[in-house]
Each structure stands twice: as structure tokens, then as C-alpha cells.
Design a protein around this motif. Structure first.
Motif: not given
Length: 226
Positions: A34-35, A82-83, A85-86, A89-90, A101
Motif C-alpha cells: 500500500k505504501l 516514507r512520511k 503520517k503516511d 494512516n496506512t 485517515p
């Protein structure tokens, strides 16, 4: 409690812990997709995960927090960052399907603090050694030596990926894992090789190849065992 009862309880506890580990790795791989992380990053995260829980009890930690942490650290280590926050939320959306999210509320900031704290704990548990050698380069080298066709290489590559679902990387070096996965693919597709123990030419030992193969067959479809 009798000795027999104690052993049974210990076996049940170990099985529960193993099931949690397997479920956590599945979640880790799902989040990696997903990321849109490279497979090498996901594999590095799996190694960090297995190394951490080789010295820590999974019952003492939130697996979702550790999965988020190893992905965050592996993404930086493999230069595919990757951030945070990403990642948060993922993970949230994977664990709570249908929910939006997280906004920048207390739940979000609590999750952020936990991951940053776990990152420090993880790095210390890894002995500040974040370098991971994977089997992929060895697999390509062995496959070229055997003049392996693309379908055989693809199957062996998939088996290497499957090997990260287990702590095989803690027991065997990457070159043995590569040889075992290629050998398993050779036998599955009945591909002709110069010698049944072709891997000896690359320094791999038969007992290691057998052990890795048996571990992989335990988690593969029953049809593989036939």
C-alpha cells in the motif's frame, strides 16, 4: 500443575506467539504494498522485525506499532523514505477498514510518539547495525550459472520473498537461502541441472538447503509437498 500440563501450556503459548508473528509479517507486507515500497525495503523491514523479536517477547509489544516502526526505519535505511503520517494512516486504514485517515488529533500524535520511541528501542535492539544483506543478488548469480529460464527464476524469487515470513534470515546466511529457494524451484519445475547437489559448487551445504526447504514447505500450499 503437572509437568505435562506445564509443557502443554508452554506449547500453546509458543503457538500463539508464532501465530502473532506470522500475522504481523502478513500485515507488514500488506502495508509495504500500500505504501508502494520496493520489495528490498519490505524484506529489510522483515529482517528488522525478526531480529527484534528474537530477543524480545511479542506479548510485551503492540505488533502494529512494531510493524509501523520497522517499515519506517527500513524505508530510511534503503533510501526509500516514507512520511511518518503516511505510515500511521496506512496502518490505521488497514486495521480499521472504511474509516478515514486520522486527523491531526490526539490519536495521531500518540501514534507518532509511540513509533518514534519504538524506533529508538529498535535501533538499540539491533545493536545500531542496520545493514542487511539479502539473497537476491546470490539468486541471480546462481540462476545465471544454471542458465535458468525466466519462469524458474521468478518462482525462486517468489520463494525468497516467502522466506521472510519466517526467521530463516536469523539462522542461515543469504547465499544459503538463495540456493535453497532456487533448488526448490528446480525440483518443483523439474528443471535439469548438472548435478542434484549443484549448490555444492557455490559452497552451500546440503543440510542447510534441506532445512530451509522444509521450513518453506511448511508454509506453502499442500500441493508443494506432493
Amino acid at each position: 500443575m503437572s509437568e505435562c500440563q506445564a509443557k502443554q501450556q508452554s506449547d500453546e503459548t509458543k503457538e500463539t506467539q508464532n501465530n502473532k508473528l506470522v500475522a504481523a509479517i502478513s500485515l507488514l507486507e500488506e502495508l509495504g504494498i500500500k505504501l508502494k515500497l520496493k520489495r528490498i525495503t519490505v524484506s529489510t523491514a522483515c529482517v528488522f522485525f525478526h531480529r527484534f523479536f528474537a530477543i524480545r517477547s511479542i506479548t510485551n509489544y503492540s505488533t502494529t506499532d512494531i510493524v509501523s516502526t520497522v517499515l519506517f526505519l527500513a524505508a530510511k535505511t534503503e533510501e526509500t523514505p516514507r512520511k511518518l503520517k503516511d505510515i500511521i494512516n496506512t496502518m490505521h486504514c488497514s486495521c480499521h477498514p472504511g474509516e478515514p485517515p486520522l486527523p491531526f488529533d490526539q490519536r495521531y500524535f500518540d501514534a507518532k510518539v509511540r513509533i518514534l520511541q519504538h524506533e529508538q528501542l529498535l535501533v538499540r535492539a539491533l545493536g545500531f547495525d542496520l545493514e542487511v544483506e539479502h539473497p537476491y543478488a546470490y539468486l541471480v548469480h546462481y540462476a545465471c550459472a544454471l542458465h535458468a529460464p525466466p519462469p524458474l527464476v521468478q518462482l525462486a524469487w517468489a520463494l525468497v520473498n516467502d522466506s521472510y515470513r519466517l526467521p530463516i534470515c536469523l539462522v542461515h546466511p543469504p547465499e544459503a537461502v538463495a540456493a535453497a529457494c532456487l533448488d526448490l524451484a528446480v525440483r518443483a519445475l523439474e528443471y535439469p541441472v548438472p548435478h542434484p547437489r549443484w549448490f555444492h559448487a557455490f559452497g552451500a551445504e546440503a543440510h542447510a538447503i534441506r532445512d530451509i526447504g522444509h521450513r518453506l514447505l511448511d508454509i506453502l500450499e499442500p500441493s508443494w509437498a506432493s
